[in-house]
Scaffold this motif. Structure first.
Motif, PDB file in Angstrom:
ATOM      1  N   THR A 354       0.615  -1.265   0.172  1.00 54.82           N
ATOM      2  CA  THR A 354       0.052  -0.034   0.106  1.00 54.82           C
ATOM      3  C   THR A 354       0.936   1.309   0.062  1.00 54.82           C
ATOM      4  N   GLU A 355       1.939   1.301   0.693  1.00 55.06           N
ATOM      5  CA  GLU A 355       2.749   2.606   0.887  1.00 55.06           C
ATOM      6  C   GLU A 355       3.510   2.624  -0.448  1.00 55.06           C
ATOM      7  N   ASP A 356       3.739   1.609  -1.257  1.00 52.32           N
ATOM      8  CA  ASP A 356       4.300   1.717  -2.591  1.00 52.32           C
ATOM      9  C   ASP A 356       3.409   2.262  -3.543  1.00 52.32           C
ATOM     10  N   TYR A 357       2.407   1.716  -3.395  1.00 52.33           N
ATOM     11  CA  TYR A 357       1.049   2.399  -4.341  1.00 52.33           C
ATOM     12  C   TYR A 357       0.677   3.838  -4.120  1.00 52.33           C
ATOM     13  N   TYR A 358       0.617   4.049  -2.633  1.00 51.54           N
ATOM     14  CA  TYR A 358       0.374   5.618  -2.316  1.00 51.54           C
ATOM     15  C   TYR A 358       1.617   6.390  -2.998  1.00 51.54           C
ATOM     16  N   ASN A 359       2.842   5.984  -2.990  1.00 50.30           N
ATOM     17  CA  ASN A 359       3.884   6.853  -3.436  1.00 50.30           C
ATOM     18  C   ASN A 359       3.825   6.920  -5.087  1.00 50.30           C
ATOM     19  N   LEU A 360       3.210   6.098  -5.597  1.00 54.34           N
ATOM     20  CA  LEU A 360       3.125   5.888  -7.092  1.00 54.34           C
ATOM     21  C   LEU A 360       1.910   6.711  -7.665  1.00 54.34           C
ATOM     22  N   LEU A 361       1.080   6.844  -6.701  1.00 54.48           N
ATOM     23  CA  LEU A 361      -0.269   7.166  -7.098  1.00 54.48           C
ATOM     24  C   LEU A 361      -0.562   8.809  -7.542  1.00 54.48           C
ATOM     25  N   GLU A 362      -1.055   8.916  -8.579  1.00 50.04           N
ATOM     26  CA  GLU A 362      -1.349  10.464  -8.807  1.00 50.04           C
ATOM     27  C   GLU A 362      -3.008  10.554  -8.569  1.00 50.04           C
ATOM     28  N   ALA A 363      -3.438  11.539  -8.048  1.00 49.95           N
ATOM     29  CA  ALA A 363      -4.882  11.632  -7.649  1.00 49.95           C
ATOM     30  C   ALA A 363      -5.186  13.183  -7.323  1.00 49.95           C
ATOM     31  N   PRO A 364      -6.178  13.776  -7.218  1.00 52.59           N
ATOM     32  CA  PRO A 364      -6.412  15.043  -7.079  1.00 52.59           C
ATOM     33  C   PRO A 364      -6.018  15.288  -5.696  1.00 52.59           C
ATOM     34  N   GLU A 365      -6.278  14.360  -4.786  1.00 53.60           N
ATOM     35  CA  GLU A 365      -5.980  14.625  -3.286  1.00 53.60           C
ATOM     36  C   GLU A 365      -5.723  13.095  -2.930  1.00 53.60           C
ATOM     37  N   LYS A 366      -4.597  12.830  -2.321  1.00 49.11           N
ATOM     38  CA  LYS A 366      -4.482  11.499  -1.524  1.00 49.11           C
ATOM     39  C   LYS A 366      -4.010  11.544  -0.127  1.00 49.11           C
ATOM     40  N   GLU A 367      -4.152  10.434   0.503  1.00 50.72           N
ATOM     41  CA  GLU A 367      -3.866  10.474   2.014  1.00 50.72           C
ATOM     42  C   GLU A 367      -3.756   9.175   2.665  1.00 50.72           C
ATOM     43  N   LEU A 368      -2.714   8.791   3.637  1.00 48.27           N
ATOM     44  CA  LEU A 368      -2.604   7.505   3.871  1.00 48.27           C
ATOM     45  C   LEU A 368      -2.731   7.685   5.593  1.00 48.27           C
ATOM     46  N   VAL A 369      -3.755   7.047   5.810  1.00 47.39           N
ATOM     47  CA  VAL A 369      -4.156   7.156   7.433  1.00 47.39           C
ATOM     48  C   VAL A 369      -3.920   5.896   7.955  1.00 47.39           C
ATOM     49  N   TRP A 370      -3.048   5.915   9.178  1.00 45.43           N
ATOM     50  CA  TRP A 370      -2.702   4.655   9.545  1.00 45.43           C
ATOM     51  C   TRP A 370      -3.603   4.518  11.022  1.00 45.43           C
ATOM     52  N   PHE A 371      -4.179   3.315  11.131  1.00 45.85           N
ATOM     53  CA  PHE A 371      -4.860   2.795  12.243  1.00 45.85           C
ATOM     54  C   PHE A 371      -3.695   2.032  13.260  1.00 45.85           C
ATOM     55  N   GLU A 372      -3.615   2.480  14.570  1.00 47.94           N
ATOM     56  CA  GLU A 372      -2.422   2.013  15.112  1.00 47.94           C
ATOM     57  C   GLU A 372      -2.937   0.754  15.979  1.00 47.94           C
ATOM     58  N   HIS A 373      -4.223   0.524  15.962  1.00 50.69           N
ATOM     59  CA  HIS A 373      -4.675  -0.664  16.785  1.00 50.69           C
ATOM     60  C   HIS A 373      -5.604  -1.549  15.974  1.00 50.69           C
ATOM     61  N   SER A 374      -5.191  -1.646  14.718  1.00 55.33           N
ATOM     62  CA  SER A 374      -6.172  -2.563  13.697  1.00 55.33           C
ATOM     63  C   SER A 374      -5.153  -3.526  13.013  1.00 55.33           C
ATOM     64  N   GLY A 375      -5.735  -4.565  12.380  1.00 51.62           N
ATOM     65  CA  GLY A 375      -5.270  -5.468  11.701  1.00 51.62           C
ATOM     66  C   GLY A 375      -5.566  -4.877  10.128  1.00 51.62           C
ATOM     67  N   HIS A 376      -6.245  -6.380   9.403  1.00 55.64           N
ATOM     68  CA  HIS A 376      -6.832  -6.273   8.404  1.00 55.64           C
ATOM     69  C   HIS A 376      -8.173  -5.489   8.080  1.00 55.64           C
ATOM     70  N   SER A 377      -8.779  -5.160   9.500  1.00 58.12           N
ATOM     71  CA  SER A 377     -10.122  -4.807   9.373  1.00 58.12           C
ATOM     72  C   SER A 377     -10.373  -3.520   9.845  1.00 58.12           C
ATOM     73  N   ALA A 378      -9.650  -2.460   9.830  1.00 55.58           N
ATOM     74  CA  ALA A 378      -9.785  -1.380  10.580  1.00 55.58           C
ATOM     75  C   ALA A 378     -11.194  -0.935  10.674  1.00 55.58           C
ATOM     76  N   TRP A 379     -12.129  -1.084   9.848  1.00 56.98           N
ATOM     77  CA  TRP A 379     -13.448  -0.703  10.192  1.00 56.98           C
ATOM     78  C   TRP A 379     -14.225  -1.607  11.241  1.00 56.98           C
ATOM     79  N   LEU A 380     -13.659  -2.879  11.469  1.00 65.48           N
ATOM     80  CA  LEU A 380     -14.303  -3.364  12.732  1.00 65.48           C
ATOM     81  C   LEU A 380     -13.400  -3.235  14.034  1.00 65.48           C
ATOM     82  N   ASN A 381     -11.890  -3.069  13.655  1.00 62.62           N
ATOM     83  CA  ASN A 381     -11.073  -2.876  14.997  1.00 62.62           C
ATOM     84  C   ASN A 381     -11.254  -1.502  15.777  1.00 62.62           C
TER      85      ASN A 381
END
Length: 396
Positions: A354-381
């Protein structure tokens, strides 16, 4: 839960009736061969046959009723009254000639549309999002879609005809339906796991339809991810001295898999990683509430069965077609704001991809938000923070 218990009881009674019917049929056959009086045996056979037909009719009627009565609950205020101006619908829609199901839920039916794309392929989260992300319903009209081959839409298409393009075409058709139904030019997308890749596919296909996209548990390269997951599970099993798991993984070999029961082969290491993450003290609210979700009011008895079978059968067909997908080479320019909500401890979808893709991605706006207490399912964790961050980024 009650409806599935009653279904199992009826199923058991039918099985007993069938076994009894077979017993009396054999008994009649033996009497006939021996030229004995079959009158008593025939009487028992007739009575058992009538009981079996009655019980089978009750079972079929019960299953049919649960399917017809499936619904999503009304949105209530703290006093238990339905919120005025709210919308809560379980709806069957026609997407490119296929009958597929969606839920539409929001406290204000005029709020922005947010389409949630479930994981899988073959996963259904009509109930899970209602339970876990109900706070979003205060700010958006949240739409959840049982994609082709999943849950209530499990049989909308023959598995042999199901392709990745099917999901893209039907996703676009659903978006057009929602835009027309609610009079909104653009809608928001949230995709988790496989749904995070599908979200990128949809944006690439029709960027003018979407106001923003959140990918969580973001999938980037399916083949490389499977290989890393397999090796990570092997590493953990060796560290734990889990010889049974090591032997199982060695026997089936390293992915990708193109033959056999691919869902079971993949589950051998994916479920192992999920269990491992659930025991990580850094991850809060560690897992899915599968039984609660699969027996929720949105599903009839057949839907509950397809909750699991749909995932397994659809995964077998679609997943091999995703092995050659790599967002880092094929989807580096998106015309929609993109946000990645990534669990710091995700070992299912490697965060470095994801970090690789984020650095390569061109978009009108982009942001990488880390969830420090999550695994694969941040929406559940970390549901509270997930909702807060969703409101924040889409509020821009």
């Amino acid at each position: 839960m009650f409806k599935i218990i009653l279904f199992l009881v009826l199923l058991l009674v039918n099985a007993i009736s069938l076994i009894t019917l077979l017993f009396h049929s054999i008994r009649c056959g033996i009497c006939s061969i021996r030229h004995q009086d079959c009158q008593r045996a025939l009487g028992s056979l007739q009575k058992t046959g009538i009981v079996f037909l009655c019980m089978m009719s009750i079972l079929v009627l019960y299953v049919t009723v649960t399917q017809l009565l499936a619904s999503t609950p009304k949105i209530k205020d703290t006093n238990g009254n339905t919120v005025e101006g709210s919308i809560a619908q379980l709806e069957k829609v026609n997407l490119n000639g296929r009958k597929e199901w969606i839920t539409i839920r929001g406290e204000n039916k005029d709020a922005p549309i947010l389409l949630f794309l479930a994981g899988g392929p073959g996963g259904t989260q009509l109930a899970a999002t209602r339970y876990e992300l109900s706070e979003l319903e205060k700010h958006f009209v949240v739409v959840n879609w049982d994609q082709p081959g999943s849950g209530k839409s499990a049989n909308c298409i023959s598995k042999k005809d199901l392709t990745v393009q099917t999901y893209i075409e039907d996703g676009v058709a659903l978006t057009e339906y929602l835009r027309n139904q609610f009079g909104q030019e653009k809608i928001y997308l949230v995709g988790e796991s496989w749904g995070s890749a599908l979200g990128v596919f949809l944006i690439n296909e029709k960027p003018e339809y979407y106001a923003g996209f959140i990918g969580t548990g973001q999938m980037i390269n399916f083949k490389e991810t499977e290989i890393l997951d397999y090796n990570k599970a092997m590493e953990i099993a060796k560290e734990r001295g889990d010889e049974k798991k090591v032997k199982q993984l060695l026997k089936q070999g390293e992915p990708p898999y193109y033959e056999g029961n691919i869902s079971l082969l993949s589950a051998a290491y994916l479920n192992y990683l999920t269990t491992y993450m659930a025991t990580n003290p850094e991850i809060t609210n560690g897992g899915y509430n599968t039984f609660r979700d699969m027996f929720a009011s949105e599903y009839g008895v057949l839907d509950s069965v397809n909750y699991m079978l749909g995932l397994m059968n659809t995964f077998n067909v679609v997943y091999p077609a995703l092995y050659e997908t790599d967002l880092r080479t094929d989807y580096t320019n998106l015309e929609v704001p993109v946000y990645f909500f990534i669990g710091r401890h995700d070992i299912n979808a490697p965060t470095e991809f994801t970090e690789d893709y984020y650095n390569l991605l061109e978009a009108p706006e982009k942001e990488l938000v880390w969830f420090e207490h999550s695994g694969h399912s941040a929406w559940l964790n970390e549901t509270t923070r997930f909702v807060e961050e969703t409101i924040r980024v889409f509020g821009k």
